[in-house]
Design an enzyme around this catalytic site. Structure first.
Site, PDB file in Angstrom:
ATOM      1  N   ARG A  69       0.803  -1.230   0.000  1.00 54.18           N
ATOM      2  CA  ARG A  69       0.000   0.000   0.000  1.00 54.18           C
ATOM      3  C   ARG A  69       0.834   1.277   0.000  1.00 54.18           C
ATOM      4  O   ARG A  69       0.363   2.338   0.391  1.00 54.18           O
ATOM      5  CB  ARG A  69      -0.996  -0.002   1.170  1.00 54.18           C
ATOM      6  CG  ARG A  69      -2.012  -1.119   1.084  1.00 54.18           C
ATOM      7  CD  ARG A  69      -3.084  -0.972   2.148  1.00 54.18           C
ATOM      8  NE  ARG A  69      -4.103  -2.010   1.974  1.00 54.18           N
ATOM      9  CZ  ARG A  69      -4.080  -3.202   2.590  1.00 54.18           C
ATOM     10  NH1 ARG A  69      -3.081  -3.483   3.411  1.00 54.18           N
ATOM     11  NH2 ARG A  69      -5.028  -4.084   2.386  1.00 54.18           N
ATOM     12  N   GLU A 108       8.239  16.989 -25.900  1.00 50.08           N
ATOM     13  CA  GLU A 108       7.704  17.483 -24.631  1.00 50.08           C
ATOM     14  C   GLU A 108       8.287  18.851 -24.274  1.00 50.08           C
ATOM     15  O   GLU A 108       7.627  19.671 -23.634  1.00 50.08           O
ATOM     16  CB  GLU A 108       7.970  16.476 -23.509  1.00 50.08           C
ATOM     17  CG  GLU A 108       7.266  15.130 -23.674  1.00 50.08           C
ATOM     18  CD  GLU A 108       5.772  15.185 -23.346  1.00 50.08           C
ATOM     19  OE1 GLU A 108       5.250  16.278 -23.046  1.00 50.08           O
ATOM     20  OE2 GLU A 108       5.136  14.114 -23.397  1.00 50.08           O
ATOM     21  N   GLU A 166      -4.624  16.772 -11.171  1.00 51.91           N
ATOM     22  CA  GLU A 166      -5.197  17.077 -12.475  1.00 51.91           C
ATOM     23  C   GLU A 166      -6.688  17.404 -12.413  1.00 51.91           C
ATOM     24  O   GLU A 166      -7.492  16.922 -13.195  1.00 51.91           O
ATOM     25  CB  GLU A 166      -4.950  15.915 -13.450  1.00 51.91           C
ATOM     26  CG  GLU A 166      -4.952  16.345 -14.916  1.00 51.91           C
ATOM     27  CD  GLU A 166      -4.457  15.255 -15.852  1.00 51.91           C
ATOM     28  OE1 GLU A 166      -5.286  14.654 -16.534  1.00 51.91           O
ATOM     29  OE2 GLU A 166      -3.239  15.009 -15.884  1.00 51.91           O
ATOM     30  N   LYS A 189       6.677  22.466 -15.360  1.00 52.84           N
ATOM     31  CA  LYS A 189       5.873  21.343 -14.890  1.00 52.84           C
ATOM     32  C   LYS A 189       5.749  21.338 -13.374  1.00 52.84           C
ATOM     33  O   LYS A 189       4.659  21.070 -12.839  1.00 52.84           O
ATOM     34  CB  LYS A 189       6.441  20.004 -15.367  1.00 52.84           C
ATOM     35  CG  LYS A 189       5.554  18.843 -14.929  1.00 52.84           C
ATOM     36  CD  LYS A 189       5.667  17.605 -15.747  1.00 52.84           C
ATOM     37  CE  LYS A 189       4.572  16.610 -15.357  1.00 52.84           C
ATOM     38  NZ  LYS A 189       4.693  15.332 -16.080  1.00 52.84           N
ATOM     39  N   ARG A 228      -3.532  21.308 -14.498  1.00 51.00           N
ATOM     40  CA  ARG A 228      -2.557  20.273 -14.859  1.00 51.00           C
ATOM     41  C   ARG A 228      -2.948  19.561 -16.150  1.00 51.00           C
ATOM     42  O   ARG A 228      -2.074  19.066 -16.879  1.00 51.00           O
ATOM     43  CB  ARG A 228      -2.397  19.263 -13.714  1.00 51.00           C
ATOM     44  CG  ARG A 228      -1.331  18.218 -14.038  1.00 51.00           C
ATOM     45  CD  ARG A 228      -0.903  17.388 -12.854  1.00 51.00           C
ATOM     46  NE  ARG A 228       0.086  16.406 -13.265  1.00 51.00           N
ATOM     47  CZ  ARG A 228       0.717  15.587 -12.441  1.00 51.00           C
ATOM     48  NH1 ARG A 228       0.484  15.623 -11.143  1.00 51.00           N
ATOM     49  NH2 ARG A 228       1.595  14.719 -12.902  1.00 51.00           N
ATOM     50  N   HIS A 275      -1.657  15.124 -26.367  1.00 49.54           N
ATOM     51  CA  HIS A 275      -1.674  13.759 -25.856  1.00 49.54           C
ATOM     52  C   HIS A 275      -2.945  12.988 -26.196  1.00 49.54           C
ATOM     53  O   HIS A 275      -2.889  11.762 -26.354  1.00 49.54           O
ATOM     54  CB  HIS A 275      -1.455  13.761 -24.343  1.00 49.54           C
ATOM     55  CG  HIS A 275      -0.051  14.040 -23.934  1.00 49.54           C
ATOM     56  ND1 HIS A 275       0.584  15.221 -24.242  1.00 49.54           N
ATOM     57  CD2 HIS A 275       0.852  13.298 -23.236  1.00 49.54           C
ATOM     58  CE1 HIS A 275       1.816  15.178 -23.750  1.00 49.54           C
ATOM     59  NE2 HIS A 275       2.006  14.037 -23.149  1.00 49.54           N
ATOM     60  N   ASN A 313      -1.347  18.031 -21.061  1.00 43.94           N
ATOM     61  CA  ASN A 313      -1.648  16.962 -22.016  1.00 43.94           C
ATOM     62  C   ASN A 313      -1.897  17.481 -23.428  1.00 43.94           C
ATOM     63  O   ASN A 313      -2.477  16.767 -24.251  1.00 43.94           O
ATOM     64  CB  ASN A 313      -2.869  16.169 -21.536  1.00 43.94           C
ATOM     65  CG  ASN A 313      -2.567  15.347 -20.300  1.00 43.94           C
ATOM     66  OD1 ASN A 313      -1.535  14.703 -20.211  1.00 43.94           O
ATOM     67  ND2 ASN A 313      -3.462  15.400 -19.331  1.00 43.94           N
ATOM     68  N   HIS A 346       6.498   7.486 -27.707  1.00 40.26           N
ATOM     69  CA  HIS A 346       5.490   8.364 -27.106  1.00 40.26           C
ATOM     70  C   HIS A 346       5.670   9.814 -27.560  1.00 40.26           C
ATOM     71  O   HIS A 346       4.713  10.485 -27.946  1.00 40.26           O
ATOM     72  CB  HIS A 346       5.583   8.278 -25.579  1.00 40.26           C
ATOM     73  CG  HIS A 346       4.685   9.234 -24.867  1.00 40.26           C
ATOM     74  ND1 HIS A 346       3.309   9.156 -24.923  1.00 40.26           N
ATOM     75  CD2 HIS A 346       4.969  10.297 -24.066  1.00 40.26           C
ATOM     76  CE1 HIS A 346       2.783  10.130 -24.201  1.00 40.26           C
ATOM     77  NE2 HIS A 346       3.764  10.838 -23.679  1.00 40.26           N
ATOM     78  N   HIS A 384      -2.089   9.717 -27.857  1.00 46.72           N
ATOM     79  CA  HIS A 384      -2.400   8.414 -27.282  1.00 46.72           C
ATOM     80  C   HIS A 384      -3.217   7.566 -28.253  1.00 46.72           C
ATOM     81  O   HIS A 384      -3.070   6.336 -28.303  1.00 46.72           O
ATOM     82  CB  HIS A 384      -3.166   8.583 -25.964  1.00 46.72           C
ATOM     83  CG  HIS A 384      -2.313   9.097 -24.842  1.00 46.72           C
ATOM     84  ND1 HIS A 384      -2.830   9.514 -23.640  1.00 46.72           N
ATOM     85  CD2 HIS A 384      -0.965   9.254 -24.734  1.00 46.72           C
ATOM     86  CE1 HIS A 384      -1.848   9.908 -22.848  1.00 46.72           C
ATOM     87  NE2 HIS A 384      -0.712   9.761 -23.493  1.00 46.72           N
ATOM     88  N   LYS A 398       2.657  10.962 -11.593  1.00 48.23           N
ATOM     89  CA  LYS A 398       1.770  10.091 -12.377  1.00 48.23           C
ATOM     90  C   LYS A 398       2.477   8.771 -12.621  1.00 48.23           C
ATOM     91  O   LYS A 398       3.603   8.741 -13.121  1.00 48.23           O
ATOM     92  CB  LYS A 398       1.415  10.727 -13.727  1.00 48.23           C
ATOM     93  CG  LYS A 398       0.314  11.752 -13.676  1.00 48.23           C
ATOM     94  CD  LYS A 398      -0.048  12.152 -15.097  1.00 48.23           C
ATOM     95  CE  LYS A 398      -1.204  13.118 -15.138  1.00 48.23           C
ATOM     96  NZ  LYS A 398      -1.551  13.481 -16.537  1.00 48.23           N
TER      97      LYS A 398
END
Length: 360
Positions: free
Chosen positions: A120, A184, A236, A226, A240, A247, A244, A264, A251, A142
């Site tokens: 955990r 990026e 997010e 960032k 935030r 993206h 993206n 990517h 994606h 993330k």
């Protein structure tokens, strides 16, 4: 060496940027209280840097073990995540174990997700060795893995205790990987700092040559942007999401092509071309501004022509996106160069962009 702070209260952490940082034990002082240290890396990075990092970590008098995974986006899945858990359990990891991610974005995301999940939650350090990871994925907490139906759809927010960006690791990157990271860097200028985008445009050649001074500035300014956004919106819920930009389209390209066919950063670069066109159609930026951004992306040796899946398929792929709300796809668009926002867009306008750019 430059040091930044990601300000998250009692979960704040430093980002160190400089040369030969892997060899500096002081930067890894969070390992002092660890019961054991597991370095997660891959078959490409391990022969280059694992021995040096192990030597540094062994100065703390702890047991150090390497977990070496196969290299590539296609391995960012449950099966390979399980290999991390297997070793942690087999070799006696506990709640005081420290994980160290040595590699690019795939290794960082998987190590972070393992750290978030094992018992955990255990601590971890990011040691990003690719440009894309240094300027983006290693910062912000993330973590996750891919699902065949969607990129990064299974994961958790779990912040590292430090990010150690050794600029010298970039010198062993293949040219294609370097360009993928520059996507990026361009993104950060496009969404948050018009003057930084001007600098990127003027310094394309030294960036592609991995010039130390140019790369130092690119990594530092990207991390500044960032870290400020993450500090303001860790999970997010608002600003935030603008990180993206490119993206949602990108994606879709990765999922549609099959993970690993395009890097990517290549998919994000091409996704920004689509995002710029959409921003223009929404009357936010001019066609000249959209064309300029496309030329900057192209100057980084990134693809600007999207794969032709057809409009319907693109919409299906983009529907499986973390920004989708109540069935509506939400897109990051440029309000102006240097400022982004997120909004819903009618499918008809998105299809116009997909058609105009050759994707449909």
């Amino acid at each position: 060496m430059k040091t930044l702070e990601v300000d998250l209260g009692n979960r704040s952490y430093p980002i160190y940027i400089g040369a030969d940082l892997i060899d500096q034990p002081d930067l890894f002082k969070a390992c002092e209280k660890a019961s054991s240290i597991f370095v997660v890396t891959n078959t490409t990075v391990a022969p280059l840097y694992a021995q040096r990092l192990n030597k540094t970590l062994e100065t703390f008098g702890k047991k150090v073990r390497a977990i070496v995974l196969p290299d590539g986006e296609s391995y960012k899945d449950w099966k390979n995540l399980q290999l991390i858990f297997d070793d942690l359990l087999k070799f006696g990891a506990d709640r005081q174990t420290m994980l160290v991610a040595l590699g690019g974005g795939v290794i960082g995301d998987m190590t972070g997700f393992a750290a978030a999940s094992f018992m955990r939650g255990v601590r971890f350090i990011q040691v990003p060795t690719t440009l894309l990871a240094q300027v983006d994925s290693s910062v912000g907490g993330k973590t996750g893995i891919n699902h065949p139906l969607g990129k990064n759809m299974i994961g958790a927010f779990h912040q590292p205790v430090a990010v150690i960006a050794d600029l010298n690791t970039l010198k062993t990157l293949p040219a294609r990987e370097l360009s993928a990271g520059l996507a990026e860097v361009v993104k950060h200028g496009a969404i948050a700092d018009a003057k930084f985008l001007d600098w990127i445009e003027a310094n394309a050649k030294p960036l592609l040559a991995c010039d130390t001074d140019a790369m130092s500035h690119a990594v530092l300014r990207s991390c500044e942007i960032k870290s400020a956004v993450v500090s303001a919106d860790e999970r997010e819920g608002g600003i935030r999401a603008t990180l993206n930009f490119g993206h949602t389209f990108g994606h879709a390209i990765e999922a549609g092509m099959g993970y690993g066919e395009w890097l990517h950063g290549e998919a994000v670069g091409c996704g920004m071309v689509l995002g710029a066109d959409l921003s223009c159609r929404l009357n936010y930026i001019t066609k000249a501004e959209a064309d300029r951004l496309t030329k900057i992306i192209q100057s980084m040796n990134l693809p600007i022509a999207p794969p032709k899946f057809g409009g319907k398929r693109y919409l299906e792929l983009m529907q499986v996106d973390k920004k989708t709300e109540s069935g509506q796809i939400r897109y990051v668009v440029l309000e102006k160069i240097g400022k982004a926002q997120i909004q819903g867009v009618p499918d008809a306008q998105v299809l116009e962009t997909l058609t105009a750019t050759g994707a449909a």
